[in-house]
Design a protein around this motif. Structure first.
Motif: not given
Length: 157
Positions: A89, A91, A137, A140-142
């Motif tokens: 993962n 994230r 985070d 970043y993940s978006n």
């Protein structure tokens, strides 16, 4: 108490030193967020149980909920510990690396003192250091624009 916590952290990091994996494996995934040299000096360890200090005095300081809380990862200085089910993962890795940057900027004693104060005053969910890590985070993940995390941390702390 701060020196006792830091001593425990240093002993824990030494104990797992041979199991550390360099975060430079994330150079491509985190390009533009973390520098190569930062990632080369940050490490993670996959563990079945997250190591947490649990000695007299910590619960008296109001940290019982944090000690007992289930977490998938935790950071001590430049090393973070994650459970096997989240090893892939990104994230989680990104989040824990934000904490590595916070530790690096604040220094161990200041980080520990501030983290304890924030947990006691705001709770884990609303502690500013945690809110920063969760916010970054999510950023970043978006797929949002790349930002230098170390500079961001130094400007916002």
């Amino acid at each position: 108490m701060l020196s006792k916590i830091e001593q425990w952290i240093d002993e824990t990091n030494r104990h797992y030193e041979s199991h550390r994996i360099s975060c430079d494996k994330f150079i491509n995934e985190f390009d533009g967020f973390y520098t190569k040299s930062f990632l080369e000096n940050a490490f993670f360890v996959v563990v079945n149980t997250i190591p947490k200090p649990d000695f007299p005095g910590l619960r008296e300081m109001g940290l019982g909920d944090l000690i007992d809380m289930h977490v998938d990862g935790i950071t001590y200085k430049n090393t973070y510990y994650i459970l096997p089910h989240v090893v892939n993962n990104l994230r989680i890795h990104f989040h824990e690396l934000v904490h590595v940057a916070q530790w690096e900027f604040l220094g161990a004693s200041n980080f520990i003192e501030r983290y304890i104060r924030e947990i006691n005053h705001h709770s884990y969910e609303h502690a500013p250091l945690e809110e920063m890590a969760y916010g970054l985070d999510a950023h970043y993940s978006n797929g949002a624009e790349k930002i230098d995390i170390q500079n961001y941390v130094s400007e916002k702390i």
